[in-house]
Design a protein around this motif. Structure first.
Motif, PDB file in Angstrom:
ATOM      1  N   LYS A 152       0.861  -1.183   0.000  1.00 12.48           N
ATOM      2  CA  LYS A 152       0.000   0.000   0.000  1.00 12.48           C
ATOM      3  C   LYS A 152       0.894   1.229   0.000  1.00 12.48           C
ATOM      4  CE  LYS A 152      -3.893  -2.238   2.046  1.00 12.48           C
ATOM      5  NZ  LYS A 152      -5.043  -2.182   2.867  1.00 12.48           N
ATOM      6  N   SER A 153       0.688   2.055  -0.998  1.00 12.90           N
ATOM      7  CA  SER A 153       1.566   3.205  -1.140  1.00 12.90           C
ATOM      8  C   SER A 153       1.329   4.230  -0.036  1.00 12.90           C
ATOM      9  CB  SER A 153       1.338   3.863  -2.511  1.00 12.90           C
ATOM     10  OG  SER A 153       0.013   4.319  -2.606  1.00 12.90           O
ATOM     11  N   LYS A 154       2.386   4.899   0.352  1.00 10.51           N
ATOM     12  CA  LYS A 154       2.373   5.977   1.355  1.00 10.51           C
ATOM     13  C   LYS A 154       1.960   5.525   2.751  1.00 10.51           C
ATOM     14  CE  LYS A 154       0.854   9.053  -2.223  1.00 10.51           C
ATOM     15  NZ  LYS A 154      -0.332   8.552  -2.780  1.00 10.51           N
ATOM     16  N   LYS A 155       1.824   4.244   2.997  1.00 10.67           N
ATOM     17  CA  LYS A 155       1.393   3.748   4.312  1.00 10.67           C
ATOM     18  C   LYS A 155       2.461   2.883   4.984  1.00 10.67           C
ATOM     19  CE  LYS A 155      -2.597   5.620   3.866  1.00 10.67           C
ATOM     20  NZ  LYS A 155      -2.874   6.853   4.563  1.00 10.67           N
ATOM     21  N   ASP A 156       3.619   2.747   4.345  1.00 14.74           N
ATOM     22  CA  ASP A 156       4.710   1.926   4.878  1.00 14.74           C
ATOM     23  C   ASP A 156       4.236   0.507   5.183  1.00 14.74           C
ATOM     24  OD1 ASP A 156       7.312   1.418   5.549  1.00 14.74           O
ATOM     25  OD2 ASP A 156       7.024   1.946   7.661  1.00 14.74           O
ATOM     26  N   TYR A 157       3.443  -0.052   4.273  1.00 12.13           N
ATOM     27  CA  TYR A 157       2.929  -1.416   4.443  1.00 12.13           C
ATOM     28  C   TYR A 157       3.340  -2.257   3.238  1.00 12.13           C
ATOM     29  CZ  TYR A 157      -0.328  -5.325   4.537  1.00 12.13           C
ATOM     30  OH  TYR A 157      -0.881  -6.584   4.545  1.00 12.13           O
ATOM     31  N   HIS A 158       4.047  -3.347   3.495  1.00  9.21           N
ATOM     32  CA  HIS A 158       4.331  -4.342   2.469  1.00  9.21           C
ATOM     33  C   HIS A 158       4.531  -5.677   3.157  1.00  9.21           C
ATOM     34  CE1 HIS A 158       8.562  -3.595   3.540  1.00  9.21           C
ATOM     35  NE2 HIS A 158       8.218  -2.328   3.466  1.00  9.21           N
ATOM     36  N   ARG A 159       4.046  -6.720   2.486  1.00 10.56           N
ATOM     37  CA  ARG A 159       4.063  -8.041   3.081  1.00 10.56           C
ATOM     38  C   ARG A 159       4.275  -9.071   1.976  1.00 10.56           C
ATOM     39  NH1 ARG A 159      -0.749 -10.694   6.742  1.00 10.56           N
ATOM     40  NH2 ARG A 159       0.307 -12.653   7.085  1.00 10.56           N
ATOM     41  N   THR A 160       5.150 -10.022   2.203  1.00  9.89           N
ATOM     42  CA  THR A 160       5.426 -11.086   1.243  1.00  9.89           C
ATOM     43  C   THR A 160       4.981 -12.418   1.838  1.00  9.89           C
ATOM     44  OG1 THR A 160       7.334  -9.858   0.446  1.00  9.89           O
ATOM     45  CG2 THR A 160       7.211 -12.182  -0.144  1.00  9.89           C
ATOM     46  N   ILE A 161       4.201 -13.160   1.065  1.00  8.29           N
ATOM     47  CA  ILE A 161       3.703 -14.460   1.504  1.00  8.29           C
ATOM     48  C   ILE A 161       3.998 -15.472   0.409  1.00  8.29           C
ATOM     49  CG2 ILE A 161       1.667 -15.772   2.243  1.00  8.29           C
ATOM     50  CD1 ILE A 161       0.344 -13.066   2.838  1.00  8.29           C
ATOM     51  N   GLY A 162       4.448 -16.659   0.770  1.00  8.47           N
ATOM     52  CA  GLY A 162       4.684 -17.734  -0.191  1.00  8.47           C
ATOM     53  C   GLY A 162       3.698 -18.866   0.039  1.00  8.47           C
ATOM     54  N   HIS A 163       3.360 -19.576  -1.046  1.00  8.38           N
ATOM     55  CA  HIS A 163       2.401 -20.680  -0.949  1.00  8.38           C
ATOM     56  C   HIS A 163       2.798 -21.784  -1.911  1.00  8.38           C
ATOM     57  CE1 HIS A 163      -1.371 -22.817  -0.627  1.00  8.38           C
ATOM     58  NE2 HIS A 163      -1.459 -22.820  -1.944  1.00  8.38           N
ATOM     59  N   ARG A 164       2.728 -23.048  -1.458  1.00  7.40           N
ATOM     60  CA  ARG A 164       2.961 -24.205  -2.323  1.00  7.40           C
ATOM     61  C   ARG A 164       1.753 -25.126  -2.224  1.00  7.40           C
ATOM     62  NH1 ARG A 164       8.727 -26.877  -1.832  1.00  7.40           N
ATOM     63  NH2 ARG A 164       8.018 -27.756  -3.797  1.00  7.40           N
ATOM     64  N   GLN A 165       1.101 -25.371  -3.356  1.00  5.87           N
ATOM     65  CA  GLN A 165      -0.105 -26.203  -3.398  1.00  5.87           C
ATOM     66  C   GLN A 165       0.266 -27.682  -3.450  1.00  5.87           C
ATOM     67  OE1 GLN A 165      -3.234 -24.867  -3.305  1.00  5.87           O
ATOM     68  NE2 GLN A 165      -4.078 -26.908  -3.194  1.00  5.87           N
ATOM     69  N   HIS A 166      -0.500 -28.523  -2.756  1.00  7.65           N
ATOM     70  CA  HIS A 166      -0.294 -29.976  -2.743  1.00  7.65           C
ATOM     71  C   HIS A 166      -1.120 -30.619  -3.855  1.00  7.65           C
ATOM     72  CE1 HIS A 166       1.792 -30.143   1.185  1.00  7.65           C
ATOM     73  NE2 HIS A 166       1.083 -29.042   1.411  1.00  7.65           N
ATOM     74  N   TYR A 167      -0.497 -31.514  -4.620  1.00  5.26           N
ATOM     75  CA  TYR A 167      -1.159 -32.225  -5.708  1.00  5.26           C
ATOM     76  C   TYR A 167      -0.847 -33.710  -5.629  1.00  5.26           C
ATOM     77  CZ  TYR A 167      -2.062 -27.764  -8.039  1.00  5.26           C
ATOM     78  OH  TYR A 167      -2.499 -26.507  -8.345  1.00  5.26           O
ATOM     79  N   THR A 168      -1.639 -34.507  -6.359  1.00  2.92           N
ATOM     80  CA  THR A 168      -1.419 -35.939  -6.462  1.00  2.92           C
ATOM     81  C   THR A 168      -1.542 -36.336  -7.923  1.00  2.92           C
ATOM     82  OG1 THR A 168      -2.356 -36.337  -4.267  1.00  2.92           O
ATOM     83  CG2 THR A 168      -2.236 -38.220  -5.736  1.00  2.92           C
ATOM     84  N   ASN A 169      -0.620 -37.160  -8.399  1.00  7.30           N
ATOM     85  CA  ASN A 169      -0.721 -37.722  -9.743  1.00  7.30           C
ATOM     86  C   ASN A 169      -1.496 -39.030  -9.660  1.00  7.30           C
ATOM     87  OD1 ASN A 169       0.614 -35.804 -11.247  1.00  7.30           O
ATOM     88  ND2 ASN A 169       2.605 -36.771 -11.027  1.00  7.30           N
ATOM     89  N   VAL A 170      -2.490 -39.188 -10.526  1.00  4.39           N
ATOM     90  CA  VAL A 170      -3.253 -40.439 -10.605  1.00  4.39           C
ATOM     91  C   VAL A 170      -3.207 -40.925 -12.045  1.00  4.39           C
ATOM     92  CG1 VAL A 170      -4.781 -39.949  -8.671  1.00  4.39           C
ATOM     93  CG2 VAL A 170      -5.448 -39.226 -10.942  1.00  4.39           C
ATOM     94  N   ARG A 171      -3.154 -42.246 -12.212  1.00  2.63           N
ATOM     95  CA  ARG A 171      -3.160 -42.855 -13.534  1.00  2.63           C
ATOM     96  C   ARG A 171      -4.536 -43.458 -13.778  1.00  2.63           C
ATOM     97  NH1 ARG A 171      -2.044 -47.875 -14.295  1.00  2.63           N
ATOM     98  NH2 ARG A 171      -0.769 -47.998 -12.438  1.00  2.63           N
ATOM     99  N   VAL A 172      -5.094 -43.214 -14.959  1.00  2.00           N
ATOM    100  CA  VAL A 172      -6.400 -43.750 -15.302  1.00  2.00           C
ATOM    101  C   VAL A 172      -6.200 -45.198 -15.719  1.00  2.00           C
ATOM    102  CG1 VAL A 172      -8.406 -43.541 -16.803  1.00  2.00           C
ATOM    103  CG2 VAL A 172      -7.178 -41.489 -16.085  1.00  2.00           C
ATOM    104  N   GLU A 173      -6.788 -46.119 -14.946  1.00  2.00           N
ATOM    105  CA  GLU A 173      -6.616 -47.542 -15.221  1.00  2.00           C
ATOM    106  C   GLU A 173      -7.655 -48.061 -16.200  1.00  2.00           C
ATOM    107  OE1 GLU A 173      -7.059 -50.822 -12.144  1.00  2.00           O
ATOM    108  OE2 GLU A 173      -4.903 -50.508 -12.293  1.00  2.00           O
ATOM    109  N   SER A 174      -8.920 -47.623 -16.042  1.00  2.00           N
ATOM    110  CA  SER A 174      -9.950 -48.098 -16.959  1.00  2.00           C
ATOM    111  C   SER A 174     -11.085 -47.103 -17.054  1.00  2.00           C
ATOM    112  CB  SER A 174     -10.493 -49.455 -16.510  1.00  2.00           C
ATOM    113  OG  SER A 174     -11.163 -49.314 -15.272  1.00  2.00           O
ATOM    114  N   VAL A 175     -11.737 -47.096 -18.232  1.00  2.00           N
ATOM    115  CA  VAL A 175     -12.918 -46.269 -18.471  1.00  2.00           C
ATOM    116  C   VAL A 175     -14.020 -47.221 -18.902  1.00  2.00           C
ATOM    117  CG1 VAL A 175     -13.914 -44.426 -19.860  1.00  2.00           C
ATOM    118  CG2 VAL A 175     -11.522 -44.299 -19.173  1.00  2.00           C
ATOM    119  N   ASN A 176     -15.056 -47.373 -18.066  1.00  2.00           N
ATOM    120  CA  ASN A 176     -16.164 -48.281 -18.366  1.00  2.00           C
ATOM    121  C   ASN A 176     -17.416 -47.471 -18.641  1.00  2.00           C
ATOM    122  OD1 ASN A 176     -14.496 -50.492 -17.785  1.00  2.00           O
ATOM    123  ND2 ASN A 176     -14.938 -50.317 -15.620  1.00  2.00           N
ATOM    124  N   ALA A 177     -18.061 -47.755 -19.773  1.00  2.00           N
ATOM    125  CA  ALA A 177     -19.262 -47.004 -20.134  1.00  2.00           C
ATOM    126  C   ALA A 177     -20.507 -47.784 -19.740  1.00  2.00           C
ATOM    127  CB  ALA A 177     -19.280 -46.718 -21.617  1.00  2.00           C
TER     128      ALA A 177
END
Length: 103
Positions: A78-103
């Motif tokens: 925020k300008s002229k207010k002497d306010y600055h903040r740094t935040i870091g974030h790392r999102q968690h994911y999972t890899n999945v393999r599609v084994e079968s597609v049944n209609a």
């Protein structure tokens, strides 16, 4: 043959043998997951669209591994207010393999 699947509030295109990156799943490697919320199934020339889901269709996933994405840096200032903040974030994911597609 492929299917459009709704899983954890997001939609994915699932083809047999494909590896999908989904939000983090609390399951061990090798666990099988059955998903019955299939929105569309395409078998070459025949397309089946559900209302909202296709009855009797099922896609089976196998959990491969979990990981964290690259760090995203969020910087607030925020300008002229002497306010600055740094935040870091790392999102968690999972890899999945599609084994079968049944209609």
């Amino acid at each position: 043959m492929y299917a459009l699947v709704e899983y954890k509030g997001k939609q994915y295109k699932a083809e047999q043998g494909a590896v999908l990156t989904v939000d983090a799943i609390d399951a061990e490697k090798g666990t099988k997951i059955d998903v019955e919320s299939v929105l569309l199934v395409s078998d070459g020339d025949k397309v089946t669209v559900g209302t909202p889901y296709v009855k009797g269709a099922k896609v089976q996933f196998v959990v491969e591994d979990s990981f964290r994405d690259k760090k995203v840096i969020v910087y607030k200032y925020k300008s002229k207010k002497d306010y600055h903040r740094t935040i870091g974030h790392r999102q968690h994911y999972t890899n999945v393999r599609v084994e079968s597609v049944n209609a």
